[in-house]
Design an enzyme around this catalytic site. Structure first.
Site: not given
Ligand code: PNW
Length: 516
Positions: A116, A161, A206, A348, A350, A416
């Site tokens: 990606r 991005h 995002e 994504n 985290y 992600e």
């Protein structure tokens, strides 16, 4: 410890590993990610003038030299160097513009199925619109895509991005009235040039993070101080632009190119601080107001922003004496236009948050005061060098299940997932982070029936971590940013990943003993 005590402990704190399925299902895909500004470098490279110009003229017309146009991050690092923790920039970064073949080799060596990466809008269209097309930029991405395919690695391409061409910023940026036109034109250039080989597209990375460019004078460009207003306006504009790129593909490219399009949404997983109804409700509000903000208009049956969000912002706006809600309205046309514009869910993940109810405060308006919640970390969690990133692998399962439940079991690609440190080669903690996040991902598949297409590690290499510069590293490969050659060295996590992909099974020795 005697056996009954151990059993009690396991019941109290988690499940034992024994019964867990740690094998990846057939077809599950592994990938790794980067973003253009964080790795490419070559910030003003490969320019050509239409006609040869004398040097003094070339110096005046910089875009004539700079084949790649300037974007908002170029502008910020060059004009406000104090914004970056170590006063560095992405001017050279990992130099992937020149070393892309080496990077493809790293992906290949670990065994990844896809890469990606993002396309730098200003590298292809230096002014953002189609008045100038930089052929060298097109060539670069063609070379990268071809190199990947030659190595049997699928390209997964992010269109945006965070690196908006500065010229478009000057014309109103993400909230300008023509933004959707510019984005649709850019998407057309991408489908036309790369769509024969790229089958996986992500429009925006995002939006929930980059809207913060409109919440303070801080260090996220364009640094407009309008919390509770600007962030909602940007999101509104992004959702429309995303849908336009999707509908364009449907109308003119899908039948021939047969690709998949989505958007990469980021979410922290919220868990209530206490069992009180107020905290449980606050947690749901937090999820709806952060992830649902973007996901509900696209993935829900009814479309539009989540009801709880519309209601809260409308009420607050009224109390503030405004004539209309700070949250813009779509109207029926756009609700229908945006609904259904994704072929899978790009997610994504985290870290997790502990969420509690605040009770009305007199804070300045913001989307946080609209939510009326507080998010914090549990003092027991291990926190990485990035203050927002704690070791909370259970959130992977929780979030996947939340998304699946709320959006009709839509197939999810983790776009992600990663851990920050200061660049150790023996990055045991990163390896442990991945193994245990993947363990919870498998739990979501096997125990909660969530459809998960694959997982993307952020990142294949150390890179420019935005305002943190090179002080926080996420790579499976270390890069020495003081060496002009930018040498790449595999870390422990790269080796763990390679074995895991080869065996299609999680290594026991990195798994937490008790499932938390
Ligand atoms: C993502 N948070 O950003 C971005 O997509 C990457 O470009 C970035 O390098 C990576 O994660 C690591 O930071 C995030 O505060 C930034 O929760 C902040 C958050 C999440 C993701």
């Amino acid at each position: 410890m005697r056996a009954p005590q151990l059993l009690l402990l396991l019941l109290a704190f988690g499940r034992s590993q024994a019964a867990r399925n740690t094998t990846f299902p057939e077809g599950f895909l592994f990938g790794a990610a980067t973003a253009a500004y964080q790795v490419e470098g070559a910030w003003n490279t490969s320019g050509q003038c239409l006609q040869p110009l004398p040097l003094w003229l070339m110096l005046q017309y910089r875009e004539c030299i700079a084949g790649k146009g300037e974007h908002i991050w170029d502008r910020m690092v060059h004009t406000r160097p104090n914004c970056i923790a170590d006063r560095t920039s992405g001017d050279v970064a990992a130099d992937s513009y020149h070393k892309y073949k080496e990077d493809v080799k790293l992906l290949k060596d670990v065994g990844f199925n896809f890469y990606r990466f993002s396309i730098s809008w200003a590298r292809i269209l230096p002014k953002g619109d189609v008045s100038v097309i930089n052929k060298d930029g097109i060539d670069y991405y063609n070379n990268l895509i071809n190199e990947l395919l030659a190595n049997n690695i699928q390209p997964v391409v992010t269109m945006y991005h965070w690196d908006l061409p500065q010229h478009l910023q000057d014309l109103g940026g993400l909230v300008g009235s023509a933004f959707g036109d510019y984005f649709e034109d850019y998407a057309r250039v991408l489908y036309t040039n790369f769509g024969d080989r790229v089958k996986w597209w992500l429009t925006f990375n995002e939006p929930g993070t980059f809207v913060d460019g409109y919440t303070s004078h801080g260090c996220v460009p364009p640094a407009v101080d309008a919390p509770g207003v600007g962030d909602y306006l940007v999101a509104h504009s992004i959702l429309k632009a995303h849908a336009r790129a999707y509908r364009l593909y449907d109308r003119e490219f899908r039948s021939e190119q047969k690709g998949n399009i989505s958007i990469a949404l980021s979410a922290g997983y919220g868990t209530p601080k206490t069992n009180s109804n107020a905290d449980i409700e606050a947690t749901e509000t937090f999820m709806q107001h952060s992830l649902g903000w973007f996901a509900h208009p696209i993935y829900s049956q009814e479309g539009d922003y989540p009801a709880v969000m519309k209601e809260r912002v409308a009420n607050n706006s009224k109390a503030e004496g405004l004539f209309r809600s700070r949250l813009p309205e779509f109207g029926e046309y756009w609700v229908n236009y945006i609904r259904g514009t994704a072929d899978f869910f790009g997610l994504n993940y985290y870290s997790s948050w502990v969420v509690s109810h605040v009770g009305s405060s007199l804070d300045r308006a913001s989307r946080w005061s609209d939510m009326d919640v507080m998010s914090s970390q549990d003092p027991g969690w291990t926190v990485s060098v990035a203050t927002w990133l704690a070791y909370t692998p259970f959130g992977m399962r929780g979030l996947l299940s939340w998304v699946s439940k709320n959006y009709n079991n839509t197939p999810i690609l983790i776009t992600e997932n990663g851990w920050a440190d200061t660049g150790e080669i023996n990055d045991t903690m990163r390896a442990k982070y991945y193994v245990n996040n993947l363990a919870h991902l498998l739990d979501a598949i096997y125990l909660d029936n969530v459809t998960v297409l694959g997982h993307t590690a952020w990142s294949i290499i150390d890179n420019f971590e935005w305002a943190q510069g090179y002080t926080q590293r996420f790579g499976l490969h270390h890069i020495d940013f003081n060496d002009p050659q930018r040498p790449r060295t595999p870390k422990e996590s790269a080796r763990v990943f390679a074995a895991l992909i080869k065996n299609r099974k999680l290594p026991e020795n990195y798994l937490d003993k008790v499932i938390e």
